[in-house]
Enzyme design. Structure first.
Site, short mmCIF file in Angstrom:
data_model
loop_
_atom_site.label_atom_id
_atom_site.label_comp_id
_atom_site.label_asym_id
_atom_site.label_seq_id
_atom_site.Cartn_x
_atom_site.Cartn_y
_atom_site.Cartn_z
CB CYS A 2 3.98 14.17 1.08
SG CYS A 2 5.05 13.36 -0.10
NE ARG A 27 -1.27 13.55 4.27
CZ ARG A 27 -2.39 13.55 3.54
NH1 ARG A 27 -3.53 13.21 4.11
NH2 ARG A 27 -2.36 13.86 2.26
CD1 TRP A 74 5.64 6.54 1.52
CD2 TRP A 74 4.38 6.96 -0.28
NE1 TRP A 74 5.31 5.34 0.94
CE2 TRP A 74 4.55 5.56 -0.16
CE3 TRP A 74 3.64 7.44 -1.34
CZ2 TRP A 74 3.99 4.65 -1.06
CZ3 TRP A 74 3.08 6.55 -2.24
CH2 TRP A 74 3.26 5.16 -2.09
CG ASN A 100 0.28 14.91 -1.08
OD1 ASN A 100 0.91 13.90 -1.37
ND2 ASN A 100 -1.02 14.88 -0.79
N GLY A 101 1.78 14.89 -4.07
CA GLY A 101 1.23 14.47 -5.37
C GLY A 101 2.34 14.26 -6.38
CD GLU A 464 -7.25 -6.95 5.57
OE1 GLU A 464 -6.85 -6.15 6.41
OE2 GLU A 464 -7.17 -6.74 4.33
CE LYS A 468 -3.99 -4.64 7.68
NZ LYS A 468 -4.81 -4.65 6.54
CD GLU A 471 -0.87 -3.28 5.48
OE1 GLU A 471 -0.61 -2.16 5.04
OE2 GLU A 471 -2.05 -3.71 5.58
CG HIS A 487 -6.11 -26.91 -9.06
ND1 HIS A 487 -6.42 -28.01 -9.80
CD2 HIS A 487 -7.14 -26.71 -8.20
CE1 HIS A 487 -7.62 -28.47 -9.43
NE2 HIS A 487 -8.06 -27.70 -8.46
CE LYS A 583 -5.31 4.34 7.62
NZ LYS A 583 -5.36 2.93 7.94
C1 AGP Z 1 -4.25 -1.70 4.23
O1 AGP Z 1 -3.81 -2.02 5.48
C2 AGP Z 1 -3.42 -0.69 3.55
N1 AGP Z 1 -3.23 0.47 4.30
C3 AGP Z 1 -3.88 -0.39 2.13
O2 AGP Z 1 -3.91 -1.58 1.41
C4 AGP Z 1 -5.24 0.29 2.02
O3 AGP Z 1 -6.26 -0.58 2.37
C5 AGP Z 1 -5.45 0.75 0.58
O4 AGP Z 1 -4.42 1.65 0.24
C6 AGP Z 1 -6.82 1.38 0.37
O5 AGP Z 1 -6.95 2.51 1.18
P1 AGP Z 1 -8.40 3.21 1.31
O6 AGP Z 1 -9.33 2.25 1.99
O7 AGP Z 1 -8.12 4.44 2.12
O8 AGP Z 1 -8.85 3.54 -0.08
#
Ligand code: AGP
Length: 588
Positions: A2, A27, A74, A100-101, A464, A468, A471, A487, A583
């Protein structure tokens, strides 16, 4: 994670808080709320939705007062509802909090406080904080109240509380909390972006610090009540870097920043790269750990360091690190990679390795992050703040640093420094195909499944690309080692399937074409990402040919980022704030 923000000063607080929450919305964006103190009264307004919608619906920006706190959520504990939105206020409405947490012992605290007659209004773990504060606040001593409260909490948290007398206080335990000092006032925030518009003077609270901002200005104590001094740091980032400029979304802006990043990679860090190389060279084993996109960079790091620098490496995804500690010891080096430097799984892995005596190296984008401060040495990405939740430019900056390190370890025989300018131009050439990629995205908008194939150093980029697409467009996508197709995964392939093959003209090319033909016989639609056309592909995303094949990961990831971005747009999804994500994931 958050975002939390607080302000006490001369200015009208509400418009400041709304603006700060907008800057930190990446966030978490499930719900939003603000509490202000006006004439000894705590006034709270909150709702479900993003900052702009909730601010408009509840007129958050015109709330009275010069002291207040704010939050974007969040959700971790409790559904996305108005009751579960922050700020939370207690039974006497003399205190409000934002958090937050995760409070791990919230169940037992809730039972104890309900036993004392407290009435809870939400299902969140966070609400126990305000009722605890309330239970210790009888004597109106904010310092004592906060210390007693923190002593009862377990878990990783940062919270800010606003009191009826116009004071605010904050405390952190394994979650970031930063003071921003402005003219005749202070911000307190989970992120420098929360106050960067107003000041670049930041005080990073240490773990188990308590900060109180009242008529006596700012005081910082430890959990024992001793006054502590914390240095003021000048934040390097420009607020202008937060501006989207001519781009509709931060994600597209950040994608287009990448060619310039490749060009300048490794210059500022040159000395520290030397230091990194010495530590890596003298280690028995290098463990590389990270999460998400950063983990895909870790896989390429392992490939380069073991194949070119002949350094024994193991990659361990951070959330699994605690279960695979066997080989780690005090002669090991842990290289951790994280854009935010606040990812809980990564920090947990680093703490575990530190306990064993391993040396900690890290690659981060935020030099003041917890990870940077826990490391023996760290390298900065130098790519500026990344606002889009989907990591794009940070991956390219991470890759460039890893190539620069491997190049240095090989006495520059890898050729990264000598190829940088050419690679930057090649990246620009790929990005210039944006319209063609957009067209392909519109053809894939109804796709149910998309599989991405790659071999060798291209496989992590297949992973990767799949991440992308997942997400940003919510389409099921999977990265597969091309050689593994026969396989099992081949059974998934039919005429409704789309397959993207990462297939530059290197030693993996021929085998990939064989795989493509096998897939074609099952009726799937194939998209080739390659510098070499082939009739196995139904569509081709053309890459420029580059001198050294080993650098293809830097340019072949770009079309996948743009494809995922436009898939989001054709599906009416906000590419900057995909659902259910944040993020940086600061909870385990
Ligand atoms: C990637 O697009 C995501 N936002 C997520 O997988 C991210 O890479 C992951 O949470 C790691 O974040 P960081 O590099 O800030 O540790």
């Amino acid at each position: 994670m958050c975002s939390i923000i607080g302000y006490k000063g001369q200015l009208s607080v509400a418009p400041l808080l709304v603006d700060s929450l907008k800057q930190m919305e990446y966030r978490g964006y499930d719900s939003v709320g603000i509490a202000v103190i006006n004439n000894g009264k705590v006034i709270t307004k909150k709702g479900v939705g993003n900052v702009s919608d909730v601010a408009e619906k509840f007129d958050l920006g015109i709330m009275p007062g010069h002291t207040g706190i704010g939050h974007t959520r969040w959700a971790t504990h409790g559904r996305v509802t108005e009751e579960n939105a922050h700020p939370h206020y207690g039974c006497t409405n003399s205190i409000a909090i934002v958090h937050n947490g995760v409070i791990e012992n919230h169940h037992e605290l809730r039972d104890e406080l309900m036993g004392l007659g407290h009435i809870f209004k939400s299902d969140t773990d966070s609400e126990v904080i305000v009722h605890l504060l309330e239970s210790y606040y009888a004597k109106k001593d904010i310092k004592k109240t906060t210390i007693e409260t923190c002593r009862r909490l377990t878990g990783a948290y940062a919270f800010v509380a606003a009191f009826e007398d116009g004071s605010i206080c904050g405390s952190r335990c394994d979650q970031p909390l930063i003071i921003g000092s402005v003219d005749r006032g202070y911000f307190i925030s989970s992120d420098v972006l929360g106050f960067l518009k107003y000041t670049d003077k930041a005080i990073f609270l240490h773990n188990r610090d308590i900060a109180i901002i009242d008529s006596n200005a700012l005081q910082i104590f430890d959990f024992e009540g001793n006054a502590v001094n914390r240095e003021t740091t000048q934040v390097a980032w420009e607020v202008s870097s937060l501006d989207k400029g001519k781009y509709a979304f931060h994600t597209l802006k950040e994608i287009h920043e990448q060619p310039a990043l490749v060009k300048k990679a490794g210059i500022k860090n040159s000395n520290k790269i030397g230091e990194f190389c010495n530590i890596l060279k003298n280690s028995r084993t290098v463990y590389i750990t990270a999460s998400g996109t950063s983990y895909h960079c870790a896989l390429i790091a392992k490939y380069l360091l073991s194949n070119f620098a002949k350094i024994h490496c193991e990659t361990i995804v951070s959330s699994e690190f605690q279960y695979t500690l066997d080989g780690v010891d005090n002669s090991s080096v842990l290289l951790s990679i994280s854009q935010s430097g606040e990812t809980a799984d990564v920090l947990e892995a680093v703490r575990a390795a530190k306990r064993i005596g391993s040396k900690i190296l890290s690659i981060v984008n935020i030099p003041t992050s917890s990870l940077a401060r826990m490391s023996d040495s760290f390298l900065e990405l130098e790519c500026g703040p990344e606002v889009g939740v989907a990591a794009t430019k940070s991956l390219t900056a991470q890759l460039c640093l890893i190539y620069a390190i491997a190049d240095r370890l090989c006495d520059y025989s890898l050729g990264f420094q000598t190829n940088k300018i050419f690679l930057a131009e090649a990246s620009r050439e790929v990005l210039d195909q944006e319209t063609e990629i957009q067209t392909i995205a519109s053809k894939l908008r109804q796709a149910r499944d998309i599989y991405l194939l790659g071999r060798s150093v291209h496989y992590p980029i297949a992973l990767e690309g799949a991440l992308k697409i997942k997400e940003l467009s919510y389409i099921h996508a999977e990265g597969i080692v091309a050689g593994e197709l026969k396989h099992g995964p081949l059974a998934l392939i039919d005429k409704n399937t789309y397959v993207i093959i990462l297939n530059p003209d290197d030693r993996t090319h021929c085998d990939n074409i064989v795989s493509a033909r096998e897939i074609k016989t099952r009726g799937a639609t194939i998209i080739g990402i390659s510098n070499k056309p082939d009739d196995a592909y139904d569509m081709l995303l053309k890459l420029p040919s580059i001198k050294k094949n080993i650098f293809y990961p830097i340019i072949e990831v770009l079309p996948l980022q743009i494809l995922a971005y436009y898939l989001a747009l054709v599906k009416n999804i906000d590419p900057d704030y995909p659902r259910s994500l944040a993020k940086s994931v600061t909870v385990k």
